[in-house]
Design a protein around this motif. Structure first.
Motif, PDB file in Angstrom:
ATOM      1  N   ARG A 139      -1.159   4.853 -11.491  1.00 41.49           N
ATOM      2  CA  ARG A 139      -1.217   3.400 -11.646  1.00 41.49           C
ATOM      3  C   ARG A 139      -1.812   2.723 -10.419  1.00 41.49           C
ATOM      4  N   VAL A 140      -2.461   1.578 -10.663  1.00 40.12           N
ATOM      5  CA  VAL A 140      -2.938   0.760  -9.552  1.00 40.12           C
ATOM      6  C   VAL A 140      -1.750  -0.015  -9.000  1.00 40.12           C
ATOM      7  N   GLY A 141      -1.613  -0.057  -7.690  1.00 41.28           N
ATOM      8  CA  GLY A 141      -0.501  -0.795  -7.089  1.00 41.28           C
ATOM      9  C   GLY A 141      -0.661  -0.857  -5.578  1.00 41.28           C
ATOM     10  N   ASP A 142       0.131  -1.737  -4.982  1.00 45.00           N
ATOM     11  CA  ASP A 142       0.065  -1.953  -3.535  1.00 45.00           C
ATOM     12  C   ASP A 142       1.291  -1.351  -2.854  1.00 45.00           C
ATOM     13  N   ALA A 143       1.032  -0.490  -1.883  1.00 44.75           N
ATOM     14  CA  ALA A 143       2.113   0.161  -1.128  1.00 44.75           C
ATOM     15  C   ALA A 143       3.051  -0.854  -0.496  1.00 44.75           C
ATOM     16  N   GLN A 144       2.525  -2.051  -0.214  1.00 47.16           N
ATOM     17  CA  GLN A 144       3.310  -3.064   0.494  1.00 47.16           C
ATOM     18  C   GLN A 144       4.141  -3.928  -0.452  1.00 47.16           C
ATOM     19  N   ALA A 145       3.954  -3.741  -1.763  1.00 42.35           N
ATOM     20  CA  ALA A 145       4.717  -4.494  -2.775  1.00 42.35           C
ATOM     21  C   ALA A 145       4.788  -3.624  -4.025  1.00 42.35           C
TER      22      ALA A 145
END
Ligand SMILES: C[S@@+](CC[C@H](N)C(=O)[O-])C[C@H]1O[C@@H](n2cnc3c(N)ncnc32)[C@H](O)[C@@H]1O
Length: 262
Positions: free
Chosen positions: A102-108
């Motif tokens: 999945r696409v996602g942000d490590a910080q959120a």
């Protein structure tokens, strides 16, 4: 060897905005064939101590090979790979259509608290604008008793293997200036301890290289930090050492492992 360039390039923070995102995909593909890299990745999977039934997240998962390796062990548990780049996730899904990528942000991270037994991240935190926030997210999504294994290079360890000490310092300092978090492995243990985690260990993994091309790629990705004359001096030394078969460069990556207290 392309490995070190892969870590040096700041473009990894936002691949989708790059002029040629596929350049990074090619790098990831090339690096995954390198025996040193394969060994370093295997080592991190050992540190994770995976077992059937565990749930795992790999953040900044790249092309998903470690998600595949984890899923093979943890079934009937679940492995998920997160990456900030839609293009990288698309390429990873082509390679591993069976995986949860999945696409996602490590910080959120888009997961509830206490969702995973294991958290893994490789060569990501050095690029993040908010690495401590990413660490807090890792801690949040880990279950009590869960393990975190995070690996990044310490760019202070970059060596050409030259007898010219000043040139070595110049190379190290200029490249470090070009990386967002050049000494990330030194900060992680402090964060873990401050968060009340059990710090299991800090494990150095030295990545050697013997080709001037490796240094060319590193300084190329850090070119903005060098004066033209400095760049030329480093490249000339690297090529001279290679011509004499005396190039023994290296960069050390550190795996940091910790457990969230129950
Ligand atoms: C140097 S690559 C390492 C990939 C993989 N871990 C490996 O070692 O082969 C860094 C990866 O982190 C991803 N990335 C960059 N910023 C991110 C963020 N904020 N959240 C999640 N992934 C991110 C990049 O898209 C890239 O795939």
């Amino acid at each position: 060897m392309s490995t070190l360039t892969q870590t040096a390039s700041g473009g990894f923070a936002d691949i989708d905005s790059a002029d040629d995102p596929d350049f990074y995909i090619r790098y990831l593909l090339e690096a995954s064939k390198d025996s040193e890299v394969q060994e370093m990745k295997r080592y991190s999977l050992e540190l994770l101590r995976l077992a059937p039934g565990l749930d795992v997240i790999d953040v900044g998962a790249g092309l998903g090979d470690e998600v595949a390796a984890a899923q093979a062990v943890v079934t009937p548990g679940h492995a998920v790979g997160i990456d900030g780049s839609a293009r990288v996730i698309e390429a990873a899904r082509e390679l591993h259509p069976e995986l949860d990528l999945r696409v996602g942000d490590a910080q959120a991270l888009d997961f509830a608290a206490d969702s995973f037994d294991r958290y893994r991240s490789e060569r990501l935190f050095q690029h993040l604008p908010e690495p401590e926030q990413a660490f807090q997210e890792a801690l949040r999504v880990l279950r009590p008793g869960g393990r975190m294994v995070i690996g990044d290079p310490d760019w202070e360890t970059l060596r050409l293997g030259s007898e010219d000490v000043e040139l070595e310092e110049l190379l190290r300092d200029r490249v470090s200036e070009s990386v967002t978090n050049p000494r990330l492995p030194l900060r992680l243990p402090t964060w873990m301890i401050s968060a009340g985690m059990v710090l299991e260990g800090v494990y150095p993994f030295r990545m050697p290289f013997r080709e001037a091309q490796t240094i060319e790629r590193i300084v190329d990705s850090a070119a903005a930090s060098f004066r033209p004359s400095e760049l030329e001096a480093v490249l000339a030394e690297a090529r001279a050492l290679e011509a004499d078969r005396a190039l023994y460069g290296s960069l050390t990556l550190f795996w940091v492992s910790g457990v969230k207290r129950s």
